[in-house]
Design a protein around this motif. Structure first.
Motif, PDB file in Angstrom:
ATOM      1  N   THR A   1       0.841  -1.191   0.000  1.00  0.00           N
ATOM      2  CA  THR A   1       0.000   0.000   0.000  1.00  0.00           C
ATOM      3  C   THR A   1       0.876   1.241   0.000  1.00  0.00           C
ATOM      4  O   THR A   1       1.840   1.334   0.780  1.00  0.00           O
ATOM      5  CB  THR A   1      -0.894   0.009   1.251  1.00  0.00           C
ATOM      6  OG1 THR A   1      -1.683  -1.176   1.270  1.00  0.00           O
ATOM      7  CG2 THR A   1      -1.802   1.222   1.254  1.00  0.00           C
ATOM      8  N   PRO A   2       0.592   2.238  -0.867  1.00  0.00           N
ATOM      9  CA  PRO A   2       1.391   3.473  -0.846  1.00  0.00           C
ATOM     10  C   PRO A   2       1.301   4.150   0.514  1.00  0.00           C
ATOM     11  O   PRO A   2       0.295   4.049   1.219  1.00  0.00           O
ATOM     12  CB  PRO A   2       0.746   4.325  -1.936  1.00  0.00           C
ATOM     13  CG  PRO A   2       0.019   3.369  -2.816  1.00  0.00           C
ATOM     14  CD  PRO A   2      -0.435   2.257  -1.919  1.00  0.00           C
ATOM     15  N   ALA A   3       2.365   4.842   0.893  1.00  0.00           N
ATOM     16  CA  ALA A   3       2.325   5.617   2.129  1.00  0.00           C
ATOM     17  C   ALA A   3       1.273   6.713   2.024  1.00  0.00           C
ATOM     18  O   ALA A   3       0.485   6.933   2.948  1.00  0.00           O
ATOM     19  CB  ALA A   3       3.699   6.206   2.420  1.00  0.00           C
ATOM     20  N   ILE A   4       1.261   7.410   0.891  1.00  0.00           N
ATOM     21  CA  ILE A   4       0.281   8.467   0.627  1.00  0.00           C
ATOM     22  C   ILE A   4      -0.314   8.223  -0.747  1.00  0.00           C
ATOM     23  O   ILE A   4       0.421   8.058  -1.721  1.00  0.00           O
ATOM     24  CB  ILE A   4       0.931   9.865   0.683  1.00  0.00           C
ATOM     25  CG1 ILE A   4       1.555  10.125   2.057  1.00  0.00           C
ATOM     26  CG2 ILE A   4      -0.089  10.953   0.351  1.00  0.00           C
ATOM     27  CD1 ILE A   4       2.378  11.404   2.129  1.00  0.00           C
ATOM     28  N   ASP A   5      -1.636   8.189  -0.822  1.00  0.00           N
ATOM     29  CA  ASP A   5      -2.330   7.933  -2.093  1.00  0.00           C
ATOM     30  C   ASP A   5      -3.371   9.026  -2.302  1.00  0.00           C
ATOM     31  O   ASP A   5      -4.379   9.084  -1.593  1.00  0.00           O
ATOM     32  CB  ASP A   5      -3.005   6.563  -2.049  1.00  0.00           C
ATOM     33  CG  ASP A   5      -3.508   6.112  -3.415  1.00  0.00           C
ATOM     34  OD1 ASP A   5      -3.430   6.911  -4.370  1.00  0.00           O
ATOM     35  OD2 ASP A   5      -3.977   4.964  -3.530  1.00  0.00           O
TER      36      ASP A   5
ATOM     37  N   VAL B   1      -3.860   7.533   3.706  1.00  0.00           N
ATOM     38  CA  VAL B   1      -2.552   7.523   4.344  1.00  0.00           C
ATOM     39  C   VAL B   1      -2.355   6.134   4.929  1.00  0.00           C
ATOM     40  O   VAL B   1      -3.082   5.733   5.842  1.00  0.00           O
ATOM     41  CB  VAL B   1      -2.462   8.604   5.447  1.00  0.00           C
ATOM     42  CG1 VAL B   1      -1.130   8.502   6.176  1.00  0.00           C
ATOM     43  CG2 VAL B   1      -2.638   9.992   4.848  1.00  0.00           C
ATOM     44  N   LEU B   2      -1.428   5.384   4.335  1.00  0.00           N
ATOM     45  CA  LEU B   2      -1.200   3.987   4.724  1.00  0.00           C
ATOM     46  C   LEU B   2      -2.489   3.178   4.645  1.00  0.00           C
ATOM     47  O   LEU B   2      -2.775   2.332   5.491  1.00  0.00           O
ATOM     48  CB  LEU B   2      -0.591   3.914   6.125  1.00  0.00           C
ATOM     49  CG  LEU B   2       0.747   4.634   6.285  1.00  0.00           C
ATOM     50  CD1 LEU B   2       1.147   4.735   7.748  1.00  0.00           C
ATOM     51  CD2 LEU B   2       1.837   3.933   5.486  1.00  0.00           C
ATOM     52  N   GLY B   3      -3.283   3.457   3.607  1.00  0.00           N
ATOM     53  CA  GLY B   3      -4.510   2.708   3.371  1.00  0.00           C
ATOM     54  C   GLY B   3      -5.694   3.134   4.198  1.00  0.00           C
ATOM     55  O   GLY B   3      -6.781   2.545   4.078  1.00  0.00           O
TER      56      GLY B   3
END
Length: 325
Positions: A3-7, A68-70
């Motif tokens: 999962t991206p840290a910030i998406d 943020v972190l999913g």
């Protein structure tokens, strides 16, 4: 995939209503991964602070989504550490007492002494905050951001007030934090720090992203600037332009000084040395600072680096002929 840290997906943030409304962030999409060091750049009013506020959960987007972190921003306390220029510190407390008080408020934190050491505060832990220099205050703010052991660090002008040695130490510490898997997003006006410290640049203008690319790719796409002392003739200059396949205006010679803009700096140097047309040669890659001011002047980066390199090379020169007789 992790999962991206910030998406951030299609995020828009407006203030006000109707004709008086202002769009601070306009349909922005990007992801930041763990371990990435990203420079967020833009002139005042570009939307940087609004975007960071939304990542911290201090405000909500008008449209689009942020994870943020999913999770939604602010859903898991302690996952984001912020080092901001604003926000008061109690001047009568010592540096160590400030960190201890903050740790007590946050609850589950890293050991205070360890964090003060990692942030470079060891030499002034017993100094009152009101007696600290600007650089020491910044290092204290860094320590407070590290206390909850966050997976993401948001840094606003983190080295403001630091001397050159302190800046180097700070970015060494940042690299160490990134290798441990933290995502680091920072805004700075010391644009050389972007070249030295960032993996990637995101440039905002009027709420939109105009450039998003790795710093290494930026360097590979930009033309090189070759400078030196010119020793050739007008015929040599014409031959040089033809050999390198560049426009004549990319070679400027004034009062025996030469500046050449070329896609391959090494080839340009070899040609000049073989011709014995110049000496004391230096090759420079246009920096992020060049890009920053280029986009600020021209309003977008749609033509990206082809136009950018030429403008950056000649922006501060008076009009000149190819050879000044």
């Amino acid at each position: 995939m992790r999962t991206p840290a910030i998406d951030i997906r299609g995020v828009t943030r407006t203030f006000g209503h109707g004709r008086t409304s202002v769009t601070a962030v306009d349909n922005v999409t990007f992801q930041i991964n763990r371990g990435e060091v990203v420079a967020l750049l833009g002139h005042n009013g570009a939307g940087k602070s609004t975007l960071l506020d939304m990542v911290m959960g201090l405000s909500d987007p008008t449209d689009g989504s942020i994870e943020v972190l999913g999770q939604r921003p602010g859903a898991v306390p302690g996952t984001v550490g912020a080092m901001l220029q604003s926000g008061g510190l109690l001047p009568d407390l010592t540096v160590k007492a400030t960190a201890q008080m903050t740790a007590a408020i946050l609850g589950d934190c890293l050991p205070v002494d360890d964090v003060l050491h990692r942030s470079g505060c060891t030499d002034f832990v017993n100094r009152r905050v009101g007696k600290c220099s600007g650089g020491q205050i910044q290092r204290l703010r860094f320590a407070l951001a590290l206390l909850p052991d966050p997976e993401i660090l948001l840094l606003d002008e983190p080295t403001a007030g630091m001397d050159a040695e302190a800046r180097r130490s700070f970015w060494t510490a940042m690299r160490r934090e990134a290798t441990e898997g933290r995502a680091i997003v920072f805004a700075t006006h010391y644009l050389h720090e972007v070249d030295d410290a960032a993996d990637r640049v995101i440039l905002l203008q009027r709420g939109r992203i105009v450039t998003d690319m790795p710093v290494a790719r930026l360097a590979s796409k930009t033309k090189r600037h070759v400078t030196g002392v010119w020793q050739g003739t007008a015929e040599d200059a014409a031959h040089l332009v033809q050999s390198l396949g560049i426009p004549p205006e990319d070679l400027v010679i004034i009062d025996g000084r030469m500046r050449l803009t070329a896609p391959d700096g090494d080839a340009a140097v070899r040609t000049l040395l073989n011709m014995a047309a110049a000496s004391r040669l230096e090759v420079r890659v246009p920096s992020v600072e060049d890009l920053f001011f280029q986009c600020g002047e021209h309003g977008d980066a749609s033509e990206e680096f082809d136009a950018f390199a030429r403008h950056a090379a000649t922006a501060n020169d008076a009009p000149a002929t190819l050879i000044e007789e």
